[in-house]
Design a protein around this motif. Structure first.
Motif, PDB file in Angstrom:
ATOM      1  N   ALA A 139       0.919  -1.313   0.100  1.00 22.40           N
ATOM      2  CA  ALA A 139       0.039   0.048   0.048  1.00 22.40           C
ATOM      3  C   ALA A 139       0.957   1.245   0.136  1.00 22.40           C
ATOM      4  O   ALA A 139       2.025   1.429   0.423  1.00 22.40           O
ATOM      5  CB  ALA A 139      -0.918   0.018   1.318  1.00 22.40           C
ATOM      6  N   ALA A 140       0.195   2.303  -0.280  1.00 18.44           N
ATOM      7  CA  ALA A 140       1.117   3.544  -0.325  1.00 18.44           C
ATOM      8  C   ALA A 140       1.531   4.040   0.767  1.00 18.44           C
ATOM      9  O   ALA A 140       0.802   3.963   1.670  1.00 18.44           O
ATOM     10  CB  ALA A 140       0.038   4.635  -1.291  1.00 18.44           C
ATOM     11  N   SER A 141       2.524   4.702   0.960  1.00 18.28           N
ATOM     12  CA  SER A 141       2.942   5.304   2.079  1.00 18.28           C
ATOM     13  C   SER A 141       2.232   6.513   2.695  1.00 18.28           C
ATOM     14  O   SER A 141       2.719   6.888   3.751  1.00 18.28           O
ATOM     15  CB  SER A 141       4.557   5.569   2.138  1.00 18.28           C
ATOM     16  N   ASN A 142       1.433   7.141   1.968  1.00 22.02           N
ATOM     17  CA  ASN A 142       0.425   7.981   2.233  1.00 22.02           C
ATOM     18  C   ASN A 142      -0.801   7.835   1.880  1.00 22.02           C
ATOM     19  O   ASN A 142      -1.145   7.003   1.034  1.00 22.02           O
ATOM     20  CB  ASN A 142       1.116   9.329   1.649  1.00 22.02           C
ATOM     21  N   LYS A 143      -1.541   8.670   2.569  1.00 21.04           N
ATOM     22  CA  LYS A 143      -3.274   8.475   2.371  1.00 21.04           C
ATOM     23  C   LYS A 143      -3.736   9.262   1.157  1.00 21.04           C
ATOM     24  O   LYS A 143      -4.594   8.465   0.281  1.00 21.04           O
ATOM     25  CB  LYS A 143      -4.105   8.581   3.594  1.00 21.04           C
ATOM     26  N   ARG A 144      -3.077  10.118   0.840  1.00 20.63           N
ATOM     27  CA  ARG A 144      -3.821  11.035  -0.240  1.00 20.63           C
ATOM     28  C   ARG A 144      -2.633  11.896  -0.677  1.00 20.63           C
ATOM     29  O   ARG A 144      -1.934  12.466  -0.015  1.00 20.63           O
ATOM     30  CB  ARG A 144      -4.698  11.858   0.658  1.00 20.63           C
ATOM     31  N   VAL A 145      -2.739  11.966  -2.048  1.00 25.74           N
ATOM     32  CA  VAL A 145      -1.713  12.984  -2.798  1.00 25.74           C
ATOM     33  C   VAL A 145      -2.833  14.099  -3.590  1.00 25.74           C
ATOM     34  O   VAL A 145      -3.626  13.642  -4.432  1.00 25.74           O
ATOM     35  CB  VAL A 145      -1.153  12.129  -3.723  1.00 25.74           C
ATOM     36  N   VAL A 146      -2.320  15.261  -3.409  1.00 20.63           N
ATOM     37  CA  VAL A 146      -2.945  16.196  -4.142  1.00 20.63           C
ATOM     38  C   VAL A 146      -1.906  16.966  -4.992  1.00 20.63           C
ATOM     39  O   VAL A 146      -0.850  17.702  -4.557  1.00 20.63           O
ATOM     40  CB  VAL A 146      -3.639  17.344  -3.455  1.00 20.63           C
ATOM     41  N   PHE A 147      -2.124  17.080  -6.372  1.00 16.50           N
ATOM     42  CA  PHE A 147      -1.469  17.980  -7.230  1.00 16.50           C
ATOM     43  C   PHE A 147      -1.887  19.181  -7.298  1.00 16.50           C
ATOM     44  O   PHE A 147      -3.030  19.202  -7.828  1.00 16.50           O
ATOM     45  CB  PHE A 147      -1.330  17.351  -8.606  1.00 16.50           C
ATOM     46  N   HIS A 148      -1.151  20.341  -7.107  1.00 19.45           N
ATOM     47  CA  HIS A 148      -1.641  21.645  -7.032  1.00 19.45           C
ATOM     48  C   HIS A 148      -0.949  22.206  -8.321  1.00 19.45           C
ATOM     49  O   HIS A 148       0.279  22.198  -8.442  1.00 19.45           O
ATOM     50  CB  HIS A 148      -1.331  22.483  -6.007  1.00 19.45           C
ATOM     51  N   TYR A 149      -1.663  22.752  -9.341  1.00 20.78           N
ATOM     52  CA  TYR A 149      -1.238  23.251 -10.716  1.00 20.78           C
ATOM     53  C   TYR A 149      -0.783  24.871 -10.428  1.00 20.78           C
ATOM     54  O   TYR A 149      -2.004  25.372 -10.220  1.00 20.78           O
ATOM     55  CB  TYR A 149      -1.881  22.697 -11.635  1.00 20.78           C
ATOM     56  N   TYR A 150       0.151  25.312 -11.277  1.00 16.59           N
ATOM     57  CA  TYR A 150       0.756  26.600 -11.143  1.00 16.59           C
ATOM     58  C   TYR A 150       1.015  27.028 -12.675  1.00 16.59           C
ATOM     59  O   TYR A 150       1.488  25.903 -13.241  1.00 16.59           O
ATOM     60  CB  TYR A 150       1.682  27.109 -10.204  1.00 16.59           C
ATOM     61  N   LYS A 151       0.927  28.249 -13.012  1.00 11.58           N
ATOM     62  CA  LYS A 151       1.191  28.656 -14.204  1.00 11.58           C
ATOM     63  C   LYS A 151       2.439  29.444 -14.244  1.00 11.58           C
ATOM     64  O   LYS A 151       3.221  29.769 -15.322  1.00 11.58           O
ATOM     65  CB  LYS A 151       0.135  29.368 -14.830  1.00 11.58           C
ATOM     66  N   ASP A 152       2.892  29.990 -12.981  1.00 11.87           N
ATOM     67  CA  ASP A 152       3.932  30.570 -12.848  1.00 11.87           C
ATOM     68  C   ASP A 152       4.877  30.098 -11.750  1.00 11.87           C
ATOM     69  O   ASP A 152       4.317  29.838 -10.550  1.00 11.87           O
ATOM     70  CB  ASP A 152       3.148  32.087 -12.209  1.00 11.87           C
ATOM     71  N   ALA A 153       6.030  30.041 -12.181  1.00 12.38           N
ATOM     72  CA  ALA A 153       7.056  29.411 -11.224  1.00 12.38           C
ATOM     73  C   ALA A 153       7.101  30.241  -9.963  1.00 12.38           C
ATOM     74  O   ALA A 153       7.720  29.581  -8.992  1.00 12.38           O
ATOM     75  CB  ALA A 153       8.399  29.282 -11.847  1.00 12.38           C
ATOM     76  N   THR A 154       7.168  31.551  -9.791  1.00  9.24           N
ATOM     77  CA  THR A 154       7.195  32.248  -8.700  1.00  9.24           C
ATOM     78  C   THR A 154       6.024  31.900  -7.871  1.00  9.24           C
ATOM     79  O   THR A 154       6.154  31.746  -6.657  1.00  9.24           O
ATOM     80  CB  THR A 154       7.191  33.844  -9.115  1.00  9.24           C
ATOM     81  N   ALA A 155       4.703  31.680  -8.224  1.00 11.12           N
ATOM     82  CA  ALA A 155       3.650  31.367  -7.418  1.00 11.12           C
ATOM     83  C   ALA A 155       3.791  29.959  -6.735  1.00 11.12           C
ATOM     84  O   ALA A 155       3.638  29.709  -5.751  1.00 11.12           O
ATOM     85  CB  ALA A 155       2.339  31.620  -8.278  1.00 11.12           C
ATOM     86  N   LEU A 156       4.649  29.132  -7.452  1.00 13.50           N
ATOM     87  CA  LEU A 156       5.064  27.889  -7.193  1.00 13.50           C
ATOM     88  C   LEU A 156       5.773  27.914  -5.997  1.00 13.50           C
ATOM     89  O   LEU A 156       5.846  27.190  -5.119  1.00 13.50           O
ATOM     90  CB  LEU A 156       5.097  27.064  -8.147  1.00 13.50           C
ATOM     91  N   ASN A 157       6.653  28.612  -6.192  1.00 14.88           N
ATOM     92  CA  ASN A 157       7.805  28.756  -4.980  1.00 14.88           C
ATOM     93  C   ASN A 157       7.007  29.398  -3.795  1.00 14.88           C
ATOM     94  O   ASN A 157       7.504  28.888  -2.675  1.00 14.88           O
ATOM     95  CB  ASN A 157       9.088  29.611  -5.538  1.00 14.88           C
ATOM     96  N   ASN A 158       6.279  30.322  -4.141  1.00 17.43           N
ATOM     97  CA  ASN A 158       5.702  31.091  -2.821  1.00 17.43           C
ATOM     98  C   ASN A 158       4.796  29.983  -2.080  1.00 17.43           C
ATOM     99  O   ASN A 158       4.650  29.749  -0.874  1.00 17.43           O
ATOM    100  CB  ASN A 158       4.724  32.073  -3.369  1.00 17.43           C
ATOM    101  N   ALA A 159       4.234  29.130  -3.003  1.00 12.70           N
ATOM    102  CA  ALA A 159       3.367  27.864  -2.336  1.00 12.70           C
ATOM    103  C   ALA A 159       4.245  26.947  -1.378  1.00 12.70           C
ATOM    104  O   ALA A 159       3.940  26.667  -0.294  1.00 12.70           O
ATOM    105  CB  ALA A 159       2.844  27.147  -3.346  1.00 12.70           C
ATOM    106  N   LEU A 160       5.516  26.583  -1.934  1.00 12.61           N
ATOM    107  CA  LEU A 160       6.199  25.809  -1.188  1.00 12.61           C
ATOM    108  C   LEU A 160       6.772  26.528   0.322  1.00 12.61           C
ATOM    109  O   LEU A 160       6.813  25.912   1.075  1.00 12.61           O
ATOM    110  CB  LEU A 160       7.451  25.637  -2.226  1.00 12.61           C
ATOM    111  N   LEU A 161       7.097  28.054  -0.138  1.00  8.83           N
ATOM    112  CA  LEU A 161       7.590  28.707   1.138  1.00  8.83           C
ATOM    113  C   LEU A 161       6.304  28.911   2.434  1.00  8.83           C
ATOM    114  O   LEU A 161       6.858  29.252   3.232  1.00  8.83           O
ATOM    115  CB  LEU A 161       7.773  30.235   0.720  1.00  8.83           C
TER     116      LEU A 161
END
Lengths: 506, 321
Positions: free
Chosen positions: A219-241
């Motif tokens: 079984a997978a090591s986690n229960k749920r995976v959500v892919f979040h989609y961004y059009k802008d690399a800066t917005a994606l980095n902000n999401a990580l921060l």
């Protein structure tokens, strides 16, 4: 400075366009096996720039669908590991006939689709036929057209007969999803056998997967995976921060790396990439019909300086189409290495001692415009004038790829093992060398991988010496993740992102 | 007024019809072929032909157009070439982000701009009147993505009060999260919008302040407040409503930059993706719905002006005095 505004229009089409001729992927481990306990019921939030176009990889789903669903929701008879090895997945065993033309696959027992139906040989036959069907848009269609016949003697046995030998056949099968033959709609829904089921796809926003309780394997090591989609690399980095996502599948904004590198809350990994930036000559168009001109242009450009200006300390130099992870890799960076004096000499020999002028068709998204400007200044030093013509990826497809109406162009080629395109004289760059074409064909019909490797090494060397294209550099494959995560793929080669081994600390 | 309403409504429908012809035709004039966007790069001519047939782009244009109109008449915006999902629900889900975003930003901008513009005009000789005027001039020069990045840096990355971007995948079924996601984008649009609105309100107020009727009202004994309220505000609001209508309409699709900075799944980003992918049904759907919205906004603005200013009632459209 790399402004990411271009991403707005760039990535959307780049995702469909980037030369996804084959795909390969990675599993395996990200980071170290960190101490402490992890949460079996965690939700892993993954940030990505590549949203699927639809959910079917035979109907133009694009690289996003490979990233989200390959290995996670759908499985093949075989899978490709992180270091490029082919492993059995839904195939428990297989035999190749003495003629090299018949493949007999035995399916794993007790495999269930998400809809509850048992996997049978009929599903495998159906899935293979889907890929080679007339209306199939699979990138693997042409490779798998060697399939002549598919027989299903019993529920767990599939017999495939090929029209000619194909050493890459099993490798190519890693790209074929086994789908339920009775599934109705695979473009907006799924029915695979993987460790996750699709929960919901909110277009423009997110795609979520839930652990499949009836999975045949671990079984997978986690229960749920959500892919979040961004059009802008800066917005994606902000999401990580801001902890909105835990991991970024492929970092495309080198400027942003410092804020993660020096922060103990994050881990930056530099994996093996297969994405190459090419200055592709039209080998049919003057003056690039002349090998000396191609060599001269290759020698005039300082690839190292370009790589540093785009990626800083990341990325690698390559002297040919082959990245280090391909079995037929050889370090050819010394062939046509940076040497402006030699470039001038070669140009004079070719009759261009006064230089010449050509138009460079440049896709309008990063890093192409930067590379084009750099090439222009490098070639000016040897008397060659470059006219930069900026085009959209759609225009690139029509003008360059289909109509071959170009002299030279820039393009990223994302796939592993794509050296073989130099054996196809009809490919857009028009490289036509009878010997190379023969070697590529012989390699595909080889009996052993050693034989195949040997032949493709020859192809590699010959195309490099001929400067069939100028291979500017190999992109880095950078994954940035929260240090709470481990077990994520670091090579993610082109697009795959196996999520089932990801462990997240609470 | 009833006759006016009928005429104005007919005008709206004719405009919508013309707009649909124009947007259909313009879209087909884009270079490239949607079948390209659908097929893998190694696609053969047969694969491309199959894709073309599947999406109907091989049929004659008039036939494609009437087919689209037929669908529209049934309230169906068609099916995306790329995702195979129906366009209608897709547009609706994007409107769920864009409409609250635009309206909230609009209301906030009006709440800031009307008093600020009035003060900037009325108190133009004081230091704070001049300051307001200066700030609004500066505000016009601020690019919206820059302001967005600054707000993200301050309130999301440093303070951690609000999310840096994104919208909950379950949308408004998580109302608290949805509202939190919209706070910074709303503030960004409202600040930029109010900067230009302040200027319009200020100049409209200046016109009114110098007008004969206001002076007459004052001479007849009305206090400044009462004269302003009964006569000044009404007159000043007519040109401002025109501008408000235009601002509101342009924000509906113009929010694309803000949507990109904040990673919001709004209408503008759907349009941008649709254009890049040659996804005609999506582009047509978005443009049709937004054209309808823009025409409706114009309709409401005209109507509002006629209620406020009886002198305009004879005219079909427009609100300039």
């Amino acid at each position: 400075m790399r402004l990411n505004k271009t991403f707005l229009y760039g990535t959307a089409t780049a995702a469909t366009l980037a030369l996804t001729l084959t795909a390969c992927g990675g599993s395996g481990s990200g980071g170290s096996a960190s101490g402490g306990t992890w949460d079996k019921n965690a939700t892993v939030n993954i940030g990505s720039l590549y949203e699927p176009q639809n959910l079917d990889n035979t109907a133009g789903g694009g690289q996003g669908v490979t990233e989200a669903l390959n290995g996670n929701v759908y499985e093949g008879l075989f899978k490709l590991t992180d270091d490029g090895k082919v492993e059995k997945l839904l195939a428990e065993d297989y035999k190749v006939g003495d003629d090299g033309l018949t493949y007999t696959f035995t399916l794993r027992d007790g495999v269930k689709f998400h809809s509850g139906k048992q996997l049978t040989s009929q599903d495998v036959k159906y899935s293979l036929e889907r890929v080679i069907a007339d209306d199939s848009q699979s990138a693997r269609k042409s490779n798998l057209e060697v399939i002549k016949d598919i027989a299903t003697p019993d529920a767990r046995t599939v017999e495939v007969t090929l029209s000619k030998k194909s050493i890459s056949f099993v490798y190519n099968l890693t790209y074929v999803w086994i789908v339920n033959s009775q599934a109705k709609d695979l473009k907006t829904a799924e029915d695979g056998t993987g460790p996750y089921t699709l929960d919901k796809w909110t277009r423009g926003s997110a795609l979520s997967l839930d652990r499949f309780p009836g999975y045949w394997g671990d079984a997978a090591s986690n229960k749920r995976v959500v892919f979040h989609y961004y059009k802008d690399a800066t917005a994606l980095n902000n999401a990580l921060l801001t902890n909105a996502v835990d991991v970024v599948t492929s970092e495309q904004s080198p400027d942003a790396l410092d804020q993660f590198k020096n922060n103990p809350a994050y881990k930056v990994t530099d994996g093996n990439s297969t994405t190459k930036l090419l200055l592709a000559f039209n080998n049919r168009a003057k003056p690039f019909t002349d090998v000396k001109v191609r060599q001269a242009v290759s020698a005039a450009i300082d690839d190292k300086k370009l790589l540093q200006s785009v990626w800083g300390e990341y990325g690698k130099l390559i002297g040919s189409m082959v990245p280090p992870s391909d079995p037929w890799y050889e370090d050819l960076t010394k062939v046509n290495a940076h040497d402006p004096d030699r470039a001038r000499k070669l140009l004079a020999e070719a009759g261009y001692d006064k230089g010449f002028s050509f138009t460079l068709d440049t896709p309008n998204y990063d890093p192409h415009p930067t590379a084009a400007t750099f090439i222009k200044s490098e070639l000016a030093k040897v008397g060659v004038d470059v006219k930069i013509n900026t085009i959209t990826s759609d225009e690139w497809y029509t003008k360059v790829y289909k109509n071959r109406d170009f002299t030279a162009t820039l393009q990223e080629h994302v796939n592993d093992r794509d050296l073989v395109w130099y054996g196809n004289p009809d490919f857009y760059w028009g490289y036509d060398d009878k010997q190379v074409t023969r070697w590529v064909q012989q390699a595909e019909e080889a009996s052993t991988t050693d034989e195949q490797t040997e032949l493709l090494k020859k192809v590699n060397r010959k195309t490099a010496e001929d400067a069939a294209s100028d291979w500017l550099y190999l992109y880095p494959q950078i994954v940035v993740a929260s240090s709470k995560l481990s077990g994520y793929p670091v090579n993610g080669l082109n697009s795959q992102f196996y999520a089932y081994d990801i462990e997240k600390k609470g | 007024m009833a006759r006016y309403l009928l005429r104005r409504l007919a005008f709206l429908l004719v405009s919508l019809g013309l707009a649909s012809v124009v947007l259909f035709a313009l879209l087909r004039m884009l270079p490239g072929d949607p079948a390209n966007a659908l097929t893998a790069v190694g696609a053969s001519p047969e694969q491309i032909a199959a894709a073309r047939q599947a999406i109907g782009s091989d049929r004659p244009l008039p036939e494609q157009f009437t087919h689209w109109l037929g669908q529209l008449a049934n309230g169906d915006l068609g099916t995306s070439f790329v995702s195979s999902l129906p366009v209608g629900p897709e547009v609706t889900s994007r409107l769920n982000v864009t409409v609250p975003l635009t309206l909230a930003a609009f209301v906030l901008a009006v709440l800031i701009a009307v008093p600020a513009g009035f003060v900037a005009a009325h108190k133009r000789h004081t230091w704070y009147g001049a300051l307001l005027n200066g700030v609004s001039q500066l505000g016009i020069a601020v690019p919206v993505f820059w302001l967005g990045m600054i707000l993200i840096a301050v309130f999301a990355l440093n303070a951690g009060w609000l999310p840096a971007g994104g919208f909950p995948p379950d949308g408004w079924s998580e109302p608290a999260e949805a509202i939190r996601a919209l706070v910074l984008p709303v503030a960004t649009i409202a600040l930029v919008m109010s900067a230009s609105l302040i200027r319009y309100v200020r100049s409209a107020t200046l016109d009114v302040l110098g007008s004969d009727y206001l002076r007459t009202a004052r001479a007849l004994g009305a206090s400044f407040g009462r004269a302003m309220w009964r006569h000044g505000l009404r007159n000043a609001s007519v040109p401002v409503i025109s501008i408000l209508g235009i601002e509101l309409a342009s924000t509906l699709l113009g929010a694309v930059v803000v949507e990109s900075v904040y990673a919001l799944p709004g209408l503008g980003s759907l349009l941008a993706t649709g254009i890049a992918q040659h996804d005609y049904p999506v582009v047509q759907g978005v443009l049709f719905v937004s054209t309808l919205a823009v025409l409706l906004i114009g309709f409401v603005a005209d109507l509002a002006q006629r209620i406020i200013d009886p002198r305009l009632r004879g005219r079909l459209s427009g609100g300039a005095r």
